[in-house]
Design a protein around this motif. Structure first.
Motif, PDB file in Angstrom:
ATOM      1  N   VAL A  30       0.834  -1.203   0.000  1.00 59.77           N
ATOM      2  CA  VAL A  30       0.000   0.000   0.000  1.00 59.77           C
ATOM      3  C   VAL A  30       0.865   1.249   0.000  1.00 59.77           C
ATOM      4  N   GLN A  31       1.877   1.240   0.855  1.00 56.01           N
ATOM      5  CA  GLN A  31       2.779   2.389   0.947  1.00 56.01           C
ATOM      6  C   GLN A  31       3.510   2.623  -0.373  1.00 56.01           C
ATOM      7  N   LYS A  32       3.889   1.542  -1.044  1.00 51.14           N
ATOM      8  CA  LYS A  32       4.634   1.657  -2.297  1.00 51.14           C
ATOM      9  C   LYS A  32       3.778   2.208  -3.425  1.00 51.14           C
ATOM     10  N   LEU A  33       2.540   1.739  -3.532  1.00 52.63           N
ATOM     11  CA  LEU A  33       1.694   2.132  -4.652  1.00 52.63           C
ATOM     12  C   LEU A  33       0.851   3.368  -4.388  1.00 52.63           C
ATOM     13  N   GLY A  34       0.623   3.696  -3.099  1.00 51.22           N
ATOM     14  CA  GLY A  34      -0.196   4.851  -2.753  1.00 51.22           C
ATOM     15  C   GLY A  34       0.625   6.115  -2.580  1.00 51.22           C
ATOM     16  N   PHE A  35      -0.029   7.145  -2.072  1.00 51.10           N
ATOM     17  CA  PHE A  35       0.621   8.446  -1.856  1.00 51.10           C
ATOM     18  C   PHE A  35       0.232   8.921  -0.469  1.00 51.10           C
ATOM     19  N   GLY A  36       1.193   8.956   0.436  1.00 57.21           N
ATOM     20  CA  GLY A  36       0.919   9.335   1.819  1.00 57.21           C
ATOM     21  C   GLY A  36       1.134  10.816   2.070  1.00 57.21           C
ATOM     22  N   PHE A  37       0.307  11.391   2.971  1.00 58.78           N
ATOM     23  CA  PHE A  37       0.474  12.799   3.339  1.00 58.78           C
ATOM     24  C   PHE A  37      -0.184  13.042   4.693  1.00 58.78           C
ATOM     25  N   ASP A  38       0.149  14.168   5.300  1.00 60.33           N
ATOM     26  CA  ASP A  38      -0.266  14.448   6.675  1.00 60.33           C
ATOM     27  C   ASP A  38      -0.995  15.763   6.852  1.00 60.33           C
ATOM     28  N   THR A  39      -1.278  16.465   5.756  1.00 55.03           N
ATOM     29  CA  THR A  39      -1.943  17.758   5.876  1.00 55.03           C
ATOM     30  C   THR A  39      -3.187  17.809   4.992  1.00 55.03           C
ATOM     31  N   LEU A  40      -4.072  18.735   5.328  1.00 54.02           N
ATOM     32  CA  LEU A  40      -5.290  18.977   4.561  1.00 54.02           C
ATOM     33  C   LEU A  40      -5.380  20.460   4.273  1.00 54.02           C
TER      34      LEU A  40
END
Length: 377
Positions: free
Chosen positions: A68-78
Motif C-alpha cells: 500500500v505504501q509503495k503504490l499509494g501516496f501518503g500525506f499528513d496535511t489537509l
C-alpha cells in the motif's frame, strides 16, 4: 490459533474490501473460508480511494502495508481553498492509525483491490468468481447454502460482505436499505499535476465540494459534489463534459485536472447514501460486515476504514474463543456505537453544506470524530 469450536468453516459473500480483509484474517487463524464474488473480474475497477490512518492500521494488520505504501501516496496535511484556488488554511491531520502511519494515503482503488486479492489467494481460501448465494437455510448447527452455479455447501457461519445493496441482507429478512442524502458526486482519476501533494477542499462555487486526493506519484482522484440529479436523465456519453463544466468554476490545480477529463468512461457519477442497520447485524449464523451493515457519505473519507475495522474486530472475536451467538452479539456491541458516530457526522457535514449553514462547527465536528477514531475499535 484456530477458530472457536462453533465456527470452523465460514462462507464470505462478497470479495470487496471487507470480505477480502476478513478472509485473510480468518485464514491466518486456521479457519476454513470459502469466498464467493458475483463479479467475474473480482471487481477490479474504480477511480480513487482515500485511506485514513485507522484504515491503514488494519491494512498493516493484514500484512499488506508495504505494498500500500509503495503504490499509494501518503500525506499528513489537509488544505482548505477558496473556489479560485487561493489557499485559505493548511492543517495538520490527525494520525488516527498511530504515530508510525501517515494521516492519509490516497490510492487508485484497483491497486488496493489487487493487493487484497493477492493476499486472499495466498491465504489458501477457496475463491469462486461469478458466483453468489441463491438461498440460505439455517438450523442450530449451521447454514445450508445453495449457490447460483447450482452447487451447495454447509457452513458454521455466513458473512454478508456483498455491499450497499446486499442481496444476502435481504435473504435473511433485514429490511434496512440505503437512503440518498441529497448530494451527487462526480469523480475521475487523472494525471497528477506537479506540486499537488495533499488533499485540498473548496467549499462553495458551482458545487458543494470540490476536492482531489493524490493517489500515486502519477495520478490524482478528483471529485465534485452537487445536488443529486436523476441519473437516468444523464447520458453517460456526456459524463466527461458534465464534470469539466462543473470544474470550470474552480482555480488552482483544477484547470489542469479538468483538461485531463476527456473520457466519459473514466468518469463516475453516483449519489451520497446514508445506511445503518438498526438493531442486530446478524440473524442466526448470518452476519453483516462493511457496506452491507452501514455506509456513509465520503465527507469524512471513512467508508473503507469502517469496513476494514469491521473485518478486524469480527476476526478477532471469532478466533478468540466463545459461543458463536455471544461472539456475534459482542461484534455488534463493539462496532455499532463507533459506526453510528461516523455515519451521523458524515451526514451532518453534508447537510450543513446543502442547507448553506455558514456558522456550522465543521472543524469541531471533524476534530471530535477523528480524535475518537484514534482509539482502537
Amino acid at each position: 490459533m484456530t477458530g472457536v469450536n462453533s465456527v470452523n468453516t465460514v462462507l464470505v459473500v462478497g470479495g470487496g474490501t471487507a470480505g477480502n480483509a476478513l478472509t485473510i484474517l480468518l485464514r491466518r487463524a486456521g479457519v476454513g473460508v470459502d469466498l464467493v464474488e458475483v463479479k467475474p473480474d473480482w471487481n477490479v475497477r474504480g477511480s480513487g480511494i482515500t485511506l485514513q490512518g485507522n484504515a491503514l492500521r488494519v491494512l498493516h494488520e493484514l500484512g499488506v502495508w508495504d505494498q500500500v505504501q509503495k503504490l499509494g501516496f501518503g500525506f499528513d496535511t489537509l488544505g482548505l481553498t477558496a473556489p479560485d484556488g487561493t489557499v485559505l488554511h493548511v492543517q495538520q491531520d490527525i494520525r488516527t492509525g498511530g504515530p508510525d502511519l501517515p494521516a492519509t494515503v490516497g490510492m487508485q482503488r484497483p491497486d488496493l483491490q489487487r493487493i487484497l486479492i493477492d493476499a486472499v489467494r495466498a491465504s489458501g481460501a477457496d475463491v469462486r468468481l461469478g458466483c453468489t448465494v441463491e438461498s440460505l437455510h439455517q438450523n442450530a448447527g449451521g447454514v445450508d447454502v445453495r449457490f447460483s452455479d447450482g452447487t451447495v455447501g454447509r457452513y458454521d457461519l455466513v458473512v454478508a460482505a456483498d455491499g450497499l445493496n446486499s442481496a444476502t441482507r435481504a435473504l435473511i429478512g433485514i429490511p434496512d436499505r440505503p437512503e440518498p442524502t441529497g448530494m451527487g458526486l462526480w469523480r475521475a482519476a487523472v494525471p497528477r499535476p506537479e506540486g499537488l501533494e495533499r488533499t485540498d477542499l473548496a467549499y462553495g462555487g458551482p458545487c458543494f465540494i470540490a476536492g482531489y486526493c493524490p493517489t500515486s506519484e502519477n495520478t490524482v482522484y478528483a471529485y465534485l459534489a452537487e445536488p443529486k440529479r436523476d441519473r437516468a436523465a444523464i447520458d453517460p456519453a456526456t459524463y466527461a463534459d458534465e464534470m469539466r463544466r462543473l470544474a470550470e468554476g474552480y482555480g488552482g490545480f483544477w484547470p489542469e485536472i479538468a483538461a485531463s477529463i476527456t473520457d466519459p468512461a473514466q468518469v463516475n457519477y453516483t449519489w451520497f447514501d446514508r445506511h445503518l442497520v438498526e438493531g442486530s447485524w446478524h440473524r442466526g449464523r448470518v452476519v453483516l460486515v462493511g457496506d452491507a451493515a452501514h455506509a456513509c457519505p465520503p465527507t469524512l473519507a471513512q467508508g473503507a476504514a469502517m469496513s476494514l475495522e469491521d473485518a478486524s474486530v469480527l476476526a478477532e472475536l471469532l478466533t478468540s474463543g466463545g459461543d458463536a451467538d455471544d461472539v456475534l452479539a459482542a461484534y455488534h456491541e463493539r462496532r455499532a456505537p463507533r459506526v453510528r458516530t461516523v455515519v451521523d457526522a458524515s451526514v451532518q457535514l453534508g447537510q450543513w453544506l446543502m442547507n448553506g449553514v455558514r456558522d456550522a462547527d465543521v472543524p469541531g465536528l471533524i476534530g471530535r470524530t477523528m480524535t475518537m477514531l484514534t482509539e482502537r475499535p
